[in-house]
Design an enzyme around this catalytic site. Structure first.
Site, PDB file in Angstrom:
ATOM      1  N   TRP A  31      21.167  13.288  14.327  1.00  0.00           N
ATOM      2  CA  TRP A  31      20.276  13.809  13.283  1.00  0.00           C
ATOM      3  C   TRP A  31      20.090  12.838  12.125  1.00  0.00           C
ATOM      4  CZ3 TRP A  31      21.939  19.677  12.584  1.00  0.00           C
ATOM      5  CH2 TRP A  31      21.472  20.401  13.686  1.00  0.00           C
ATOM      6  N   HIS A  90      25.967   2.131  15.172  1.00  0.00           N
ATOM      7  CA  HIS A  90      24.516   2.352  15.257  1.00  0.00           C
ATOM      8  C   HIS A  90      23.781   1.207  14.560  1.00  0.00           C
ATOM      9  CE1 HIS A  90      20.561   4.069  14.649  1.00  0.00           C
ATOM     10  NE2 HIS A  90      20.852   4.854  15.668  1.00  0.00           N
ATOM     11  N   GLU A 144      20.614   0.916  22.748  1.00  0.00           N
ATOM     12  CA  GLU A 144      19.533   1.275  21.839  1.00  0.00           C
ATOM     13  C   GLU A 144      18.804   0.009  21.387  1.00  0.00           C
ATOM     14  OE1 GLU A 144      20.141   5.440  20.069  1.00  0.00           O
ATOM     15  OE2 GLU A 144      20.836   3.972  18.628  1.00  0.00           O
TER      16      GLU A 144
HETATM   17  P1  PGA Z   1      15.019   7.832  17.790  1.00  0.00           P
HETATM   18  O1  PGA Z   1      16.467   7.415  17.299  1.00  0.00           O
HETATM   19  O2  PGA Z   1      15.194   8.769  18.967  1.00  0.00           O
HETATM   20  O3  PGA Z   1      14.398   8.534  16.612  1.00  0.00           O
HETATM   21  O4  PGA Z   1      14.298   6.576  18.181  1.00  0.00           O
HETATM   22  C1  PGA Z   1      17.485   7.136  18.206  1.00  0.00           C
HETATM   23  C2  PGA Z   1      18.666   6.576  17.469  1.00  0.00           C
HETATM   24  O5  PGA Z   1      18.480   5.793  16.524  1.00  0.00           O
HETATM   25  O6  PGA Z   1      19.827   6.905  17.798  1.00  0.00           O
END
Ligand code: PGA
Length: 254
Positions: free
Chosen positions: A9, A94, A166
């Site tokens: 979130w 992240h 990611e």
């Molecule tokens: P997003 O974010 O689904 O809004 O691209 C994913 C994340 O940053 O973990």
């Protein structure tokens, strides 16, 4: 191994908003399939959400933590606190933590080891940014991040870690129309990560390691991404903020 679908979130939702999300989400995800579902809200919501998740299979995760148990670290939250409040997972490394708050692999490695020592399951994020991709550095970046962040973590511990690929350029930053990685690009990244895990540990360990995709995953693309052989789930930001759209992604994870 069931797929893992985690909601990140980020810095969103008040207590009131989170209560109505969880109440709706619990209703619509009853008997929805066998994916493992994790919700990672801001720290201020953990306590309230834990209460709401009683008698439910939905798990709780945090978005970050410090590596020490306690001490003079103004503004930080420790693994002990996360355990006490009922977290099972914690997102570490992240790209927003790396880019905006200057976290590096060395720090993320310390956090990962600390989380494991406290029985928290890390969701370890890695991924290249746009410039690195344009300069054909994707593999080098991912390999370095993995080697550094998994330093001194042994084969038995890696089973507790979920790796989140990611690609930074695919992260929506709140834009619902942002472009995700294609399923082919995502799969290529995941396969490469699995190969590195095999090189660092062994084939069997790599097979069992859960590697989830994050970056503009949404109801429209979740099914095709989650159908790829090396994509074991999703870390979902923007599309996890609405109960119906997050549930749609969970449904796609069958
Ligand atoms: P997003 O974010 O689904 O809004 O691209 C994913 C994340 O940053 O973990």
């Amino acid at each position: 191994m069931p797929k893992l679908i985690a909601a990140n979130w980020k810095m969103n939702k008040t207590i009131k908003e989170s209560i109505s999300f969880i109440e709706e989400f619990k209703k619509i995800t009853k008997n929805i399939g066998n994916a493992e579902i994790v919700v990672c809200p801001p720290f201020t919501l953990l306590h309230e959400i834990k209460k709401l998740l009683k008698n439910s299979d939905i798990k709780l995760g945090a978005q970050n933590m410090h590596f020490e148990d306690a001490g003079a670290y103004t503004g930080e939250i420790s693994p002990l606190m996360l355990k006490e409040i009922g977290c099972e997972y914690v997102i570490l490394g992240h790209s927003e933590r790396r880019e905006i708050f200057n976290e590096d692999d060395f720090l993320i490695n310390k956090k990962t080891i600390s989380a494991l020592n406290h029985g928290l399951k890390p969701i370890l994020c890695i991924g290249e940014n746009l410039e690195q991709r344009k300069n054909a550095k994707t593999e080098e970046v991912i390999e370095n991040q993995l080697r550094n962040c998994l330093k001194n973590i042994d084969k038995n511990q890696i089973a507790e870690i979920t790796i989140a690929y990611e690609p930074v350029w695919a992260i929506s930053r709140g834009d619902p129309n942002h472009r995700a990685a294609t399923k082919e690009d995502a799969e290529e990244g995941h396969q490469f990560i699995r190969n590195i895990v095999a090189a660092l540990y062994d084939e069997n360990t790599a097979e069992k390691t859960r590697i989830i995709y994050g970056g503009s995953m949404k109801p429209e693309n979740a099914k095709e991404l989650l159908a790829m052989p090396n994509i074991d789930g999703g870390l979902v930001g923007n599309a996890s903020l609405k109960a119906e759209s997050f549930a749609e992604i969970v449904r796609a994870a069958k």
